[in-house]
Design an enzyme around this catalytic site. Structure first.
Site, PDB file in Angstrom:
ATOM      1  N   SER A 172       0.931  -1.296  -0.058  1.00 31.10           N
ATOM      2  CA  SER A 172      -0.078  -0.186  -0.046  1.00 31.10           C
ATOM      3  C   SER A 172       0.941   1.316  -0.067  1.00 31.10           C
ATOM      4  CB  SER A 172      -0.941  -0.090   1.042  1.00 31.10           C
ATOM      5  OG  SER A 172      -0.268   0.029   2.416  1.00 31.10           O
ATOM      6  N   LYS A 186      -5.699   4.194   8.842  1.00 36.73           N
ATOM      7  CA  LYS A 186      -4.570   5.075   8.366  1.00 36.73           C
ATOM      8  C   LYS A 186      -4.829   6.557   8.421  1.00 36.73           C
ATOM      9  CE  LYS A 186      -2.732   1.249   5.226  1.00 36.73           C
ATOM     10  NZ  LYS A 186      -2.373   0.900   3.977  1.00 36.73           N
TER      11      LYS A 186
END
Length: 340
Positions: free
Chosen positions: A238, A283
């Site tokens: 990611s 996140k």
């Protein structure tokens, strides 16, 4: 024994049992939460996170932070309950993170390989965006591949027989014209030295009538330009988008972030397409706590991201690398941009 003491012991027994059970017995869940963030324009252990040499670099300020999700395993009952009520963490079945029959070491190894692949894809996507020349490199070699005794990961492929190798497809197309048992001559560069070696092809696993070299070719920067990524102990794919943006920022005029604190996440492929990731909510929390004002969100994660936006964090919808750069330019110019 005094009846009052006996009554007290009987009353406390369940509490003691619960205390021992809660602190000793583990639960089949892991806790997910905000993980550390890393500025891809900054340094870690005195090394640039994205280290570029062999080309003039444009000065950068501000942040382009990649974000991570923390995973806490081996929880006892009390720990699991504590994470559940914290609000910043969530519990998921352990099998979703560590599938049955697969060791933790195997999962970690797979995640680390995904991270390494994301670095390569990020480099290629950035070089394509910048329209910079590339070379063909060996990205992977099969365990029992015919090439295993000759080539190494990172070798630059120059020529096979009399065919110049200018893109990965050249390797696949040429070897596909050969049969098992044919010998080809591979010219490759390792470091500063060009070498030539014969390799006898084997049968391709999915089509034994065709020749098999057993490598995965990819693109990379053309020397003297060299790109190295210096983050260790991070897994998953990611970080790709933020790595690409950092590389573009260092190799092109101006500042993508306008000197501000930008964070984000998203996989990226060699063509610059940004893909979805897991743990978007955690996140975003990590990014905002680190000081981010803008967060780049893969388009496929927008619906989830909208459910719980940390106060003061602007979400920017991103479908590809071109769009990410354009959106940052819009923000720097005071224009509206596409949000989730």
């Amino acid at each position: 024994m005094n009846r009052r003491i006996l009554t007290l012991i009987v009353a406390l027994a369940p509490v003691l049992v619960l205390g021992v059970t809660g602190s000793v017995v583990t639960v089949p869940f892991v806790a997910l939460g905000p993980g550390p963030t890393f500025d891809t324009l900054g340094k870690v252990d005195d090394k640039p996170v994205v280290d570029v040499t062999g080309a003039p670099l444009d000065p950068t300020t501000g942040h382009l932070n990649m974000t991570t999700v923390s995973v806490r395993d081996g929880l006892n009952l009390f720990e699991a309950f504590g994470f559940w009520v914290s609000g910043d963490h969530g519990l998921v079945p352990r099998a979703e993170v560590y599938p049955p029959g697969v060791s933790r070491e195997e999962v970690d190894k797979s995640n680390q390989q995904d991270f390494k692949d994301s670095e390569s894809d990020a480099e290629i996507a950035a070089l394509h965006y910048l329209k910079m020349p590339t070379v063909v490199l060996v990205r992977g070699i099969g365990e029992d591949a015919p090439a295993a005794e000759v080539l190494e990961v990172g070798d630059e492929l120059v020529r096979i027989d009399d065919t110049p190798i200018t893109e990965p497809k050249d390797v696949i197309d040429y070897v596909g014209t050969k049969a098992p048992g044919d010998t080809i001559t591979v010219v490759y560069r390792r470091g500063d030295a060009e070498q030539t070696s014969p390799i006898t092809l084997g049968p391709r696993p999915d089509d034994e009538a065709k020749g098999y070299l057993g490598i995965t070719p990819t693109e990379g920067s053309r020397p003297p330009l060299r790109v190295e990524f210096n983050l260790a102990d991070i897994g998953g794919p990611s970080a790709g988008l933020m790595f690409s943006l950092a590389l573009i920022d260092k190799l092109s005029p101006g500042e993508l972030n306008g000197g501000r604190f930008v964070a984000g996440t998203g996989t990226i492929d060699e063509d610059g397409k940004v893909g979805p990731i897991g743990g978007i909510g955690y996140k975003m929390i990590a990014a905002r706590e680190a000081g981010a004002e803008t967060f780049l969100v893969p388009a496929a994660n927008c619906n989830e991201a909208r459910q719980r936006i940390p106060e003061g964090l602007r979400l920017v919808k991103v479908e590809n690398l071109d769009g990410a750069v354009s959106s940052l330019a819009d923000i720097n110019a005071g224009r509206e941009t596409v949000t989730c």
